[in-house]
Motif scaffolding. Structure first.
Motif, short mmCIF file in Angstrom:
data_model
loop_
_atom_site.label_atom_id
_atom_site.label_comp_id
_atom_site.label_asym_id
_atom_site.label_seq_id
_atom_site.Cartn_x
_atom_site.Cartn_y
_atom_site.Cartn_z
N SER A 187 0.84 -1.19 0.00
CA SER A 187 0.00 0.00 0.00
C SER A 187 0.88 1.25 0.00
O SER A 187 2.10 1.17 0.19
CB SER A 187 -0.89 0.01 1.24
N ALA A 188 0.26 2.40 -0.19
CA ALA A 188 1.02 3.66 -0.14
C ALA A 188 1.62 3.86 1.25
O ALA A 188 2.73 4.37 1.40
CB ALA A 188 0.10 4.82 -0.50
N LYS A 189 0.90 3.42 2.28
CA LYS A 189 1.38 3.56 3.66
C LYS A 189 2.67 2.78 3.88
O LYS A 189 3.51 3.17 4.69
CB LYS A 189 0.29 3.08 4.62
N ALA A 190 2.85 1.68 3.15
CA ALA A 190 4.02 0.82 3.34
C ALA A 190 5.31 1.49 2.93
O ALA A 190 6.40 1.06 3.34
CB ALA A 190 3.84 -0.48 2.56
N GLU A 191 5.23 2.54 2.12
CA GLU A 191 6.46 3.22 1.67
C GLU A 191 7.25 3.77 2.85
O GLU A 191 8.47 3.88 2.80
CB GLU A 191 6.12 4.33 0.68
N ASP A 192 6.55 4.12 3.94
CA ASP A 192 7.24 4.64 5.12
C ASP A 192 8.07 3.56 5.82
O ASP A 192 8.90 3.86 6.66
CB ASP A 192 6.22 5.21 6.11
N PHE A 193 7.80 2.29 5.49
CA PHE A 193 8.53 1.17 6.11
C PHE A 193 9.95 1.07 5.59
O PHE A 193 10.86 0.63 6.30
CB PHE A 193 7.76 -0.12 5.80
N PHE A 194 10.16 1.51 4.36
CA PHE A 194 11.47 1.36 3.73
C PHE A 194 12.35 2.58 3.97
O PHE A 194 11.85 3.70 4.01
CB PHE A 194 11.30 1.10 2.23
N PRO A 195 13.66 2.37 4.15
CA PRO A 195 14.57 3.48 4.47
C PRO A 195 14.55 4.57 3.40
O PRO A 195 14.52 4.28 2.20
CB PRO A 195 15.95 2.81 4.53
N LYS A 196 14.52 5.79 3.86
CA LYS A 196 14.61 6.94 2.96
C LYS A 196 15.74 7.84 3.47
O LYS A 196 15.81 8.11 4.67
CB LYS A 196 13.29 7.73 2.95
N LYS A 197 16.58 8.30 2.59
CA LYS A 197 17.68 9.17 3.01
C LYS A 197 17.47 10.58 2.48
O LYS A 197 18.32 11.18 1.84
CB LYS A 197 19.02 8.59 2.54
N TYR A 198 16.28 11.10 2.80
CA TYR A 198 15.97 12.46 2.37
C TYR A 198 16.95 13.46 2.95
O TYR A 198 17.27 14.46 2.33
CB TYR A 198 14.54 12.83 2.80
N HIS A 199 17.40 13.19 4.21
CA HIS A 199 18.30 14.14 4.85
C HIS A 199 19.60 14.31 4.06
O HIS A 199 20.16 15.41 4.00
CB HIS A 199 18.61 13.70 6.29
N ALA A 200 20.07 13.22 3.42
CA ALA A 200 21.31 13.32 2.66
C ALA A 200 21.12 14.22 1.44
O ALA A 200 21.99 15.04 1.12
CB ALA A 200 21.76 11.92 2.22
N VAL A 201 19.98 14.07 0.79
CA VAL A 201 19.67 14.93 -0.36
C VAL A 201 19.51 16.37 0.09
O VAL A 201 20.03 17.30 -0.53
CB VAL A 201 18.38 14.45 -1.08
N ALA A 202 18.79 16.56 1.21
CA ALA A 202 18.58 17.92 1.72
C ALA A 202 19.90 18.58 2.08
O ALA A 202 20.12 19.76 1.76
CB ALA A 202 17.66 17.87 2.95
N PRO A 212 13.04 14.52 13.28
CA PRO A 212 13.11 14.00 11.91
C PRO A 212 14.12 14.72 11.03
O PRO A 212 14.56 14.17 10.03
CB PRO A 212 11.67 14.20 11.39
N ILE A 213 14.48 15.95 11.39
CA ILE A 213 15.45 16.71 10.59
C ILE A 213 16.77 16.85 11.35
O ILE A 213 17.50 17.82 11.16
CB ILE A 213 14.90 18.08 10.17
N TYR A 214 17.09 15.88 12.19
CA TYR A 214 18.26 15.96 13.06
C TYR A 214 19.54 16.27 12.29
O TYR A 214 20.31 17.15 12.66
CB TYR A 214 18.42 14.66 13.85
N GLN A 215 19.78 15.53 11.20
CA GLN A 215 21.04 15.70 10.46
C GLN A 215 21.15 17.11 9.88
O GLN A 215 22.23 17.71 9.87
CB GLN A 215 21.14 14.66 9.34
N VAL A 216 20.01 17.63 9.41
CA VAL A 216 20.00 18.99 8.86
C VAL A 216 20.20 20.02 9.97
O VAL A 216 21.02 20.93 9.86
CB VAL A 216 18.68 19.26 8.10
N ALA A 217 19.44 19.86 11.06
CA ALA A 217 19.52 20.82 12.16
C ALA A 217 20.88 20.79 12.85
O ALA A 217 21.35 21.81 13.36
CB ALA A 217 18.42 20.52 13.18
N ASN A 218 21.53 19.63 12.84
CA ASN A 218 22.84 19.51 13.46
C ASN A 218 23.88 20.37 12.74
O ASN A 218 24.79 20.92 13.36
CB ASN A 218 23.29 18.04 13.46
#
Length: 208
Positions: free
Chosen positions: A71-86, A162-168
């Protein structure tokens, strides 16, 4: 089978659906090497948690069968590295336009969030606003809770960032969050602990 093993099997089923696409109970049973009854139990649990959904398909021979997909909800189950892109994008912006432009970006985000959220605070007293802010932060993954610490005094605690890496790296993000809270609550807000600065949580002291 214990709960940890159950979770592991369900994770494997989700991994299979992610990499192989739609699968039937028979397909999953063959891949995992466990009984069909056990597979159906895991599928039932995944459907209950809204992590998978099914479609009935007709086969050339035999009865129609259900095939399962994530389901669309299941996408949150898989690792996302948005912080690296940000972080990469912010670093490029900083290199091209300087630190002030990065700070300006966080300021614009704060203004956007304020416009989006301030209507939720209308008509509420300070306690109601603090409770609503805690709910908003929880919806965004901050693991927030609040308590009353005195007359018209409250403590809001966030156990995750959730934005720890960015805020750090860009502490102005934390300054903007503090400013946003002051505006949304229309109150005095002080932060005594900060995850991005080495603390175990973010703690906000709020007074009328």
């Amino acid at each position: 089978m214990n709960a940890e093993q159950d979770l592991s099997t369900r994770e494997r089923i989700m991994q299979m659906l992610k990499t192989m696409g739609e699968l039937s109970t028979k397909d999953i049973t063959a891949q995992l090497g466990i009984t069909g009854m056990a597979v159906r139990r895991h599928i039932s649990a995944l459907e209950r948690d809204e992590l998978i959904e099914s479609t009935t398909v007709r086969l050339p021979m035999g009865r129609p069968t259900a095939v399962y997909r994530l389901s669309a909800k299941a996408e949150d189950f898989f690792p996302k590295k948005y912080h690296a892109v940000a972080l990469d994008l912010l670093s490029e912006l900083e290199g091209d336009s300087g630190q002030e432009m990065v700070n300006r970006l966080f300021d614009l985000r704060k203004i956007s969030l304020l416009k989006k959220l301030e209507n939720k605070m209308q008509g509420r007293d300070l306690e109601g606003k603090v409770a609503m802010l805690s709910d908003i932060q929880n919806e965004n993954g901050y693991m927030a809770s609040w308590e009353k610490s005195g007359h018209e005094e409250y403590i809001l605690t966030e156990y995750n960032c959730p934005i720890y890496q960015v805020a750090n790296k860009y502490n102005h993000a934390c300054s903007c969050e503090l400013s946003l809270f002051k505006s949304l609550l229309d109150a005095k807000v002080e932060r005594s602990d900060c995850l991005a600065k080495g603390g175990s949580k973010c703690v906000y002291h709020i007074r009328a």
